[in-house]
Design a protein around this motif. Sequence first.
Motif, PDB file in Angstrom:
ATOM      1  N   UNK A 331      -0.410 -16.877  54.789  1.00  0.00           N
ATOM      2  CA  UNK A 331      -1.393 -16.008  54.142  1.00  0.00           C
ATOM      3  C   UNK A 331      -2.789 -16.248  54.707  1.00  0.00           C
ATOM      4  N   UNK A 332      -3.088 -17.521  55.019  1.00  0.00           N
ATOM      5  CA  UNK A 332      -4.415 -17.840  55.537  1.00  0.00           C
ATOM      6  C   UNK A 332      -4.639 -17.241  56.916  1.00  0.00           C
ATOM      7  N   UNK A 375       1.863 -30.202  51.471  1.00  0.00           N
ATOM      8  CA  UNK A 375       1.369 -30.665  52.777  1.00  0.00           C
ATOM      9  C   UNK A 375       2.436 -30.547  53.857  1.00  0.00           C
ATOM     10  N   UNK A 376       1.983 -30.315  55.055  1.00  0.00           N
ATOM     11  CA  UNK A 376       2.869 -30.121  56.201  1.00  0.00           C
ATOM     12  C   UNK A 376       2.603 -31.241  57.208  1.00  0.00           C
ATOM     13  N   UNK A 402      -1.198 -32.400  56.592  1.00  0.00           N
ATOM     14  CA  UNK A 402      -2.396 -31.718  56.119  1.00  0.00           C
ATOM     15  C   UNK A 402      -1.987 -30.638  55.120  1.00  0.00           C
ATOM     16  N   UNK A 403      -2.930 -30.256  54.296  1.00  0.00           N
ATOM     17  CA  UNK A 403      -2.710 -29.184  53.324  1.00  0.00           C
ATOM     18  C   UNK A 403      -2.969 -27.853  54.025  1.00  0.00           C
ATOM     19  N   UNK A 404      -1.942 -26.985  54.154  1.00  0.00           N
ATOM     20  CA  UNK A 404      -2.131 -25.727  54.894  1.00  0.00           C
ATOM     21  C   UNK A 404      -2.943 -24.689  54.125  1.00  0.00           C
ATOM     22  N   UNK A 456      -0.530 -33.789  47.654  1.00  0.00           N
ATOM     23  CA  UNK A 456      -1.892 -33.282  47.520  1.00  0.00           C
ATOM     24  C   UNK A 456      -2.616 -34.053  46.415  1.00  0.00           C
ATOM     25  N   UNK A 457      -3.843 -34.429  46.678  1.00  0.00           N
ATOM     26  CA  UNK A 457      -4.620 -35.145  45.664  1.00  0.00           C
ATOM     27  C   UNK A 457      -4.972 -34.245  44.485  1.00  0.00           C
TER      28      UNK A 457
END
Length: 785
Positions: A331-332, A375-376, A402-404, A456-457
């Motif tokens: 989506x991003x 996260x990926x 990382x969080x996509x 994810x935090x």
Amino acid sequence: MKLGKVEFCHFLQILALFLCLSGMNQAEVSRSRSKPYFQSGRTRTKRSWVWNQFFVLEEYMGTDPLYVGKLHSDVDKGDGSIKYILSGEGASSIFIIDENTGDIHATKRLDREEQAYYTLRAQALDRLTNKPVEPESEFVIKIQDINDNEPKFLDGPYTAGVPEMSPVGTSVVQVTATDADDPTYGNSARVVYSILQGQPYFSVEPKTGIIKTALPNMDREAKDQYLLVIQAKDMVGQNGGLSGTTSVTVTLTDVNDNPPRFPRRSYQYNVPESLPVSSVVARIKAADADVGSNAEMEYKIVDGDGLGVFKISVDKDTQEGIITIQKELDFEAKTSYTLRIEAANMHVDPRFLSLGPFSDMTTVKIIVEDVDEPPVFTSRLYSMVVSEAAKVGTIIGTVAAHDPDASSSPVRYSIDRNTDLERYFNIDANSGVITTAKSLDRETNAVHNITVLAMESQNPAQIGRGYVAITILDINDNAPEFAMEYETTVCENAQPGQVIQKISAIDKDDPPNGHQFYFSLTAEAANNHNFTLQDNKDNTATVLTRRNGFRRQEQSVFYLPIFIVDSGSPSLSSTNTLTIRVCDCDADGIAQTCNAEAYILPAGLSTGALIAILACVLTLLVLVLLIVTMRRRKKEPLIFDEERDIRENIVRYDDEGGGEEDTEAFDMAALRNLNIIRDTKTRRDVTPEIQFLSRPTFKSIPDNVIFREFIWERLKEADVDPCAPPYDSLQTYAFEGNGSVAESLSSLDSISSNSDQNYDYLSDWGPRFKRLADMYGTGPDCLYS
């Protein structure tokens, strides 16, 4: 028999005369005793009598026997001296003959369709002598046909098919009717065909029975089946003829005369970005009135910005176009896609190209919906290597995730302990650095497959998973040993140099170039006079005898120490003892008896008696051990030792101390001197309110390893604790430790202690021990001198 031309002409004249005058057939018997004569240049000898054919109508329904004909011989003078007899097909059962007059009658109703003619034999006999006066002769009675059978369609009812849109006159099917009447006599079997039902769509040819189309452009989509009724009538269709009917079901088969058409000009579908690859996004279908192969279609994406992201295929059963994902959606990166899709018939009939193009187009818009993704990891699988000699805390490698999502939330790492039950590895929660937490052993587990969790935090429910394969590199840390437990024997009559055993070795290590072992006797066994060892240079060795004359009475068992060295760097060795028993052998060298006790058994005591005595002794020993054990249990104190037990909580017991005189509940010596190895004692008669898993203490551990281990244990418990918060938290533990080189810091014995020990080294321990250094130091600022 064959007839000449003249005789045949006479026969036809007589037959016509009988048919006209009397309506029935007669037999004429001519008797001629004349000599042969010539006619038409041919010579013929006339026989005694000549037989003609008889004819009789079928289906006679009268009550009296039906007259067929008459037999007569020239010898018969009418005085009754001649009698006639009949034999052959139907004689006596169907046909009878008057033996005096020769008249033949049919006694049953005849059916030409069952039997068209009968062959019989006639003979004239002398009544007195019963001898033939004429040679036996054969004649035929033919059954004359009448129209008593209607035409029948033996293969009906019929089913047939013809393509739709066929031109007029297209042949559909041919029907055939059969009539059992005589086709060679009259019109009884001459059939004509007509159609009773099915006009104006079809017609039938009267003579051949071929059904044809009568209307053009018959459309299967309008009507696909017709029922026809066909009639067959004999007597060439004239009045009075018999008829039969059959049905013909004609099905219009499909042709590709309808192009595909999409019901809508555009479609729109919403899909989440988390939809996996190969998932179905949508199904679309172009309508086609045709069926079967004529309705088979192919779909393709001809234009749009999603050519590489989506693909379309056809469902062979439903002829739907299935749109599936070819690449992961983001989506991003992109929020929507537009596709131009074409549907076309696979089998186009050139005859109907004028009906329009056999394809159609539509537009499909796909909207990508945003979802909170876990996260990926940068790689689906990380491969790492570490030596099995690596120390605790050695860095093996790093994973990254990382969080996509657009929020790009920070990521924390942990190890799924279900994949690392022995807790060999740790991971830094922030950096993803994987380190060793325990000593590794390649021989126990050569490859560790662990799962790393990335959380994810901001949303701990979003967890990504990465997979790490850690390969343990081998070092030479295992000494070689015997490949098996050898049972070696030597015969009493063995000769010097005789091979008694071949040995080999194994090593748990796995060197890259394979194993190479070296065998030899140990130094103390090298000069023995009984056995020697020969290294075969192929990872095996041979044990040989050095002498003869082994005797069980002197020594029944020999122990031969063998020294084995591997080829590792550095090399490792081990000493393995080979047990050799002296045995009595037969002539082939096969051991028979190896027990030395057989020579020293008393003469009056049998083996069975010895076994019984030993069993009794063992029983008594077991009873004594049980009694001693029970008594010891009764005298055990109420506390028991659990070595290396450390507790973080206060354990309360409901009893009062006895003051300084009470030394039962507490060991005062342990409080005065911590150098003494202290074991935590647990009361047997009281259950503590809170009990944690005990951890062994460490004896003589240098530096601050004990504190480090204590903190690691608590950290691991927090990692797998499902109730622990996902954010960083401060954990405080009141743990003093043991084995301190400063001995006890307790003040219980400070007043009575006259120790002049120097505590100046406390100032070197850092700011944590500054207060103690000021209290116990000997410097000018010391509080006590």
